[in-house]
Design an enzyme around this catalytic site. Structure first.
Site, PDB file in Angstrom:
ATOM      1  N   ASP A 103    -107.258 -43.967  18.116  1.00  0.00           N
ATOM      2  CA  ASP A 103    -108.345 -43.184  18.704  1.00  0.00           C
ATOM      3  C   ASP A 103    -108.417 -41.785  18.101  1.00  0.00           C
ATOM      4  O   ASP A 103    -109.480 -41.303  17.740  1.00  0.00           O
ATOM      5  CB  ASP A 103    -108.224 -43.131  20.239  1.00  0.00           C
ATOM      6  CG  ASP A 103    -106.873 -42.613  20.721  1.00  0.00           C
ATOM      7  OD1 ASP A 103    -105.962 -42.383  19.898  1.00  0.00           O
ATOM      8  OD2 ASP A 103    -106.731 -42.445  21.950  1.00  0.00           O
ATOM      9  N   ASP A 106    -103.475 -36.375  16.013  1.00  0.00           N
ATOM     10  CA  ASP A 106    -103.265 -35.007  16.466  1.00  0.00           C
ATOM     11  C   ASP A 106    -102.124 -34.397  15.639  1.00  0.00           C
ATOM     12  O   ASP A 106    -102.358 -33.886  14.550  1.00  0.00           O
ATOM     13  CB  ASP A 106    -102.954 -35.099  17.967  1.00  0.00           C
ATOM     14  CG  ASP A 106    -102.853 -33.775  18.669  1.00  0.00           C
ATOM     15  OD1 ASP A 106    -103.580 -32.848  18.293  1.00  0.00           O
ATOM     16  OD2 ASP A 106    -102.046 -33.658  19.608  1.00  0.00           O
ATOM     17  N   ARG A 168    -111.814 -43.075  30.323  1.00  0.00           N
ATOM     18  CA  ARG A 168    -111.825 -43.954  29.148  1.00  0.00           C
ATOM     19  C   ARG A 168    -113.165 -44.678  28.993  1.00  0.00           C
ATOM     20  O   ARG A 168    -113.570 -45.032  27.895  1.00  0.00           O
ATOM     21  CB  ARG A 168    -110.747 -45.044  29.271  1.00  0.00           C
ATOM     22  CG  ARG A 168    -109.353 -44.575  29.019  1.00  0.00           C
ATOM     23  CD  ARG A 168    -108.427 -45.774  28.796  1.00  0.00           C
ATOM     24  NE  ARG A 168    -107.031 -45.454  29.085  1.00  0.00           N
ATOM     25  CZ  ARG A 168    -106.221 -44.833  28.249  1.00  0.00           C
ATOM     26  NH1 ARG A 168    -106.646 -44.448  27.061  1.00  0.00           N
ATOM     27  NH2 ARG A 168    -104.972 -44.587  28.586  1.00  0.00           N
TER      28      ARG A 168
HETATM   29  P1  5GP Z   1    -100.133 -37.599  17.635  1.00  0.00           P
HETATM   30  O1  5GP Z   1     -98.870 -38.411  17.526  1.00  0.00           O
HETATM   31  O2  5GP Z   1    -100.987 -37.636  16.413  1.00  0.00           O
HETATM   32  O3  5GP Z   1     -99.819 -36.184  18.075  1.00  0.00           O
HETATM   33  O4  5GP Z   1    -100.871 -38.151  18.881  1.00  0.00           O
HETATM   34  C1  5GP Z   1    -101.826 -39.078  18.926  1.00  0.00           C
HETATM   35  C2  5GP Z   1    -102.016 -39.447  20.369  1.00  0.00           C
HETATM   36  O5  5GP Z   1    -102.051 -38.280  21.225  1.00  0.00           O
HETATM   37  C3  5GP Z   1    -103.346 -40.103  20.578  1.00  0.00           C
HETATM   38  O6  5GP Z   1    -103.278 -41.488  20.382  1.00  0.00           O
HETATM   39  C4  5GP Z   1    -103.668 -39.742  22.014  1.00  0.00           C
HETATM   40  O7  5GP Z   1    -103.049 -40.660  22.881  1.00  0.00           O
HETATM   41  C5  5GP Z   1    -103.033 -38.398  22.209  1.00  0.00           C
HETATM   42  N1  5GP Z   1    -104.020 -37.299  22.041  1.00  0.00           N
HETATM   43  C6  5GP Z   1    -103.998 -36.343  21.099  1.00  0.00           C
HETATM   44  N2  5GP Z   1    -105.048 -35.508  21.235  1.00  0.00           N
HETATM   45  C7  5GP Z   1    -105.760 -35.979  22.297  1.00  0.00           C
HETATM   46  C8  5GP Z   1    -106.990 -35.553  22.928  1.00  0.00           C
HETATM   47  O8  5GP Z   1    -107.660 -34.576  22.559  1.00  0.00           O
HETATM   48  N3  5GP Z   1    -107.405 -36.301  23.986  1.00  0.00           N
HETATM   49  C9  5GP Z   1    -106.725 -37.390  24.443  1.00  0.00           C
HETATM   50  N4  5GP Z   1    -107.241 -38.034  25.491  1.00  0.00           N
HETATM   51  N5  5GP Z   1    -105.582 -37.812  23.867  1.00  0.00           N
HETATM   52  C10 5GP Z   1    -105.102 -37.115  22.803  1.00  0.00           C
END
Ligand code: 5GP
Length: 181
Positions: A103, A106, A168
């Protein structure tokens, strides 16, 4: 008396804009994988399932789908990047062209973990496709192969993305801002 906290949703990407971009991503995948004999589309639960459902309906390729779930150990360990798979794939991916669908990217920690983990299973190829990308938040170098939209450093919900399990189901994506009120 404590003031109750209510949320405010500020629309960021409407449903039409999302569908147009998903169609374009599908067209790009159809072209890039035209030679492939077996594509396995892997969705990262739970956030990717709505995006994946729309994306695969744009594909004219020999695909099958599978899902996995990940979580970081403990509560405050996200910064350490220690991840674990909470739900594994149902089927092997050896010899397949895997498209890992997320999705949002980050920090990049989830994708880094998943790429390392899945590479050990000897897929023919593996690429990443994310609906949203927040490159300004990276903690580890990672560039997705396919990106729907690059967005600023804001917390977003809708179209699969949640806040505490809510939102969602929204057909659009909004910036979620807590607001006293
Ligand atoms: P990463 O490992 O890249 O930091 O995290 C990815 C996960 O963090 C995504 O799959 C999601 O579950 C969560 N996440 C990161 N940013 C957001 C955001 O702006 N909104 C939501 N709902 N989830 C986020």
């Amino acid at each position: 008396m404590n003031t109750p906290v209510t949320s405010q949703l500020q629309p960021l990407l409407n449903a039409t804009t999302i569908q147009e971009r998903v169609s374009a991503l599908g067209a790009q995948l159809n072209a890039d994988y035209v030679q492939s004999e077996a594509v396995r589309v892997v969705g990262v639960l739970k956030g990717a399932w709505i995006f994946l459902a729309d994306l695969v309906r744009q594909l004219d390729l020999p695909i099958s789908c599978d899902f996995l779930g990940v979580s970081s150990y403990g509560q405050a360990t996200t910064s350490s990047g220690v991840m674990r798979m909470t739900t594994d794939l149902n089927d092997p991916i050896a010899g397949l062209d895997v498209i890992l669908v997320e999705d949002i990217v980050d920090t990049g920690l989830t994708m880094r973990f998943l790429l390392k983990t899945l590479a050990l299973r000897e897929p023919r190829s593996i690429r990443t496709c994310t609906l949203l990308d927040k490159p300004s938040r990276r903690r580890v170098p990672f560039t997705p192969d396919y990106v729907g939209f690059t967005i600023p450093d804001q917390f977003v919900v809708g179209y699969g993305l949640d806040w505490a399990g809510a939102y969602r189901h929204l057909p659009y994506i909004a910036i979620w801002q807590p607001q006293d009120g």
